[in-house]
Enzyme design. Structure first.
Site, PDB file in Angstrom:
ATOM      1  N   GLU A  61       0.821  -1.210   0.000  1.00 40.63           N
ATOM      2  CA  GLU A  61       0.000   0.000   0.000  1.00 40.63           C
ATOM      3  C   GLU A  61       0.858   1.265   0.000  1.00 40.63           C
ATOM      4  OE1 GLU A  61      -2.192  -3.198   2.381  1.00 40.63           O
ATOM      5  OE2 GLU A  61      -0.153  -2.477   2.209  1.00 40.63           O
TER       6      GLU A  61
ATOM      7  N   HIS B 286     -12.302  -5.060   9.108  1.00 39.65           N
ATOM      8  CA  HIS B 286     -11.806  -6.365   8.678  1.00 39.65           C
ATOM      9  C   HIS B 286     -12.674  -7.382   9.402  1.00 39.65           C
ATOM     10  CE1 HIS B 286      -8.059  -6.046   6.421  1.00 39.65           C
ATOM     11  NE2 HIS B 286      -7.849  -4.911   7.072  1.00 39.65           N
ATOM     12  N   THR B 287     -13.129  -8.380   8.706  1.00 42.76           N
ATOM     13  CA  THR B 287     -13.956  -9.382   9.363  1.00 42.76           C
ATOM     14  C   THR B 287     -13.325 -10.750   9.208  1.00 42.76           C
ATOM     15  OG1 THR B 287     -15.273  -9.642   7.361  1.00 42.76           O
ATOM     16  CG2 THR B 287     -16.094  -8.103   9.012  1.00 42.76           C
TER      17      THR B 287
END
Length: 123
Positions: A76, A103-104
């Site tokens: 990134e 975020h899961t």
């Protein structure tokens, strides 16, 4: 995201073994740093799901691509370094004080790192 001119950023919950990772935004509305891991070595210490690039702006930079040879955790930052400066980032989510993106995972989170200044963040 719809109103992104170049690159917008926002906090992400349950990221990097922290409750959240987030841009630090100063009183004048500019991103000045990050609440994240490896902030001293990553200019844009952000997660893949915590930024958006305007498609028209992206097409103005035809040679900018993700470098798949980037070291782990630096994909990134190396990408964003080619697109914008810190001053050009556009903070979203109420100046990066609210978490709307998570975020899961289907497992219990492991918060091994503590957010030292998370009292201002609505998580």
């Amino acid at each position: 995201m719809r109103y992104t001119n170049k690159v917008s950023v926002w906090p992400v919950g349950l990221a990097g073994e922290m409750k959240f990772e987030a841009p630090i935004v100063n009183d004048t509305g500019y991103v000045t740093g990050w609440i994240s891991w490896a902030t001293e070595t990553r200019k844009f210490a952000t997660d893949m799901c915590s930024f958006a690039v305007n498609l028209q702006f992206y097409h103005e930079k035809p040679n900018v691509r993700f470098d798949l040879a980037s070291p782990l955790g630096y994909l990134e930052t190396q990408y964003l370094e080619k697109l914008v400066t810190m001053e050009e980032l556009e903070p979203k989510a109420d100046r990066c004080t609210k978490v709307y993106v998570w975020h899961t995972k289907t497992q219990q989170p492991k918060w091994t790192k503590v957010n030292s200044n998370d009292s201002y963040m609505e998580v």
